[in-house]
Scaffold this motif. Structure first.
Motif, short mmCIF file in Angstrom:
data_model
loop_
_atom_site.label_atom_id
_atom_site.label_comp_id
_atom_site.label_asym_id
_atom_site.label_seq_id
_atom_site.Cartn_x
_atom_site.Cartn_y
_atom_site.Cartn_z
N GLN A 50 0.82 -1.20 0.00
CA GLN A 50 0.00 0.00 0.00
C GLN A 50 0.86 1.25 0.00
O GLN A 50 1.96 1.28 0.55
CB GLN A 50 -0.91 0.00 1.22
N ILE A 106 -10.10 7.21 6.09
CA ILE A 106 -9.53 6.16 5.24
C ILE A 106 -8.18 5.71 5.80
O ILE A 106 -7.28 6.54 6.01
CB ILE A 106 -9.36 6.66 3.80
N MET A 118 -8.64 5.52 -2.20
CA MET A 118 -8.46 4.10 -1.93
C MET A 118 -7.71 3.40 -3.07
O MET A 118 -6.88 2.52 -2.84
CB MET A 118 -9.81 3.42 -1.67
N ARG A 174 -4.07 4.41 -2.71
CA ARG A 174 -3.49 3.65 -1.60
C ARG A 174 -3.17 2.22 -2.00
O ARG A 174 -2.11 1.68 -1.65
CB ARG A 174 -4.46 3.66 -0.42
N ASP A 175 -4.07 1.62 -2.76
CA ASP A 175 -3.95 0.20 -3.10
C ASP A 175 -3.23 -0.06 -4.41
O ASP A 175 -3.27 -1.17 -4.94
CB ASP A 175 -5.34 -0.43 -3.14
#
Length: 207
Positions: free
Chosen positions: A5, A33, A177, A180-181
């Protein structure tokens, strides 16, 4: 094997957050988050006495840096400019020995009061939003960061009454997200006028 991540640093600057109808809920959503460090600069530094060492350490600990702000006179609010002037020092962020930010991604998440049609050569503001943000794009270039187009909401003054805020927050959360991923196609993203132009173009689905 899953990609590691990415750590996201969100630097939020709004001098009148109590009157904010869009930025405040966007910041609140980001704060929930995992993997996002959300910093309210005006809350932390109400007297503009910025802790340079702390801010530089934050930068070193994250992979993606986001400036979040309402567009004021085609630029950032004053504290965010002060942050740039003090934190992005020669020998740290640029110069022959200044490589602390090399390879990190950078973009702006902003709201603009004018409609999208105002931000073009023939429009009221005469320039596109990417053109108006070129000083920040050059800041990213000089400091070795990889620049992405802004995540932008036009017509922010009427967004609440027109019911556009929930969908914008939803897109914002999806982008954060995905960043991040490691599910963002950065090559495609760089070619867009704004990051939230079409999320299906830049977000890779989980396999």
């Amino acid at each position: 094997m899953a990609n590691p991540q990415q750590k996201i640093l969100l630097l939020f600057a709004h001098p009148s957050i109590s009157r904010s109808e869009v930025n405040a809920p966007l910041f609140q959503a980001a704060s929930q988050i995992s993997g996002v460090t959300a910093v309210d600069l005006y809350r932390e530094y109400p007297t503009f006495r910025i802790d340079i060492d702390r801010e530089q350490q934050r930068l070193c600990e994250h992979d993606i840096v986001i400036f979040m702000f309402p567009l004021y006179w085609y630029s950032t609010p004053a504290l965010l400019k002060e942050w740039q002037d003090l934190v992005l020092e020669y020998g740290f962020a640029y110069g022959s020995e200044g490589h602390a930010l090399d390879g990190k991604y950078f973009f702006c998440a902003l709201t603009a009061g004018g409609a999208a049609k105002a931000y073009k050569a023939q429009g009221y503001n005469h320039f596109t939003i990417r053109e108006l943000l070129q000083p920040l794009e050059q800041m990213a270039s000089l400091t070795g960061m990889k620049y992405l187009p802004p995540f932008c909401l036009f017509g922010a003054r009427s967004a609440v009454e027109e019911g556009r805020v929930p969908a914008h927050i939803d897109s914002w959360v999806k982008v954060l997200m995905a960043l991040r991923d490691n599910r963002v196609d950065f090559d495609v993203a760089r070619s867009l006028e704004k990051l939230n132009q079409d999320l299906s173009l830049i977000i890779k689905e989980d396999k």
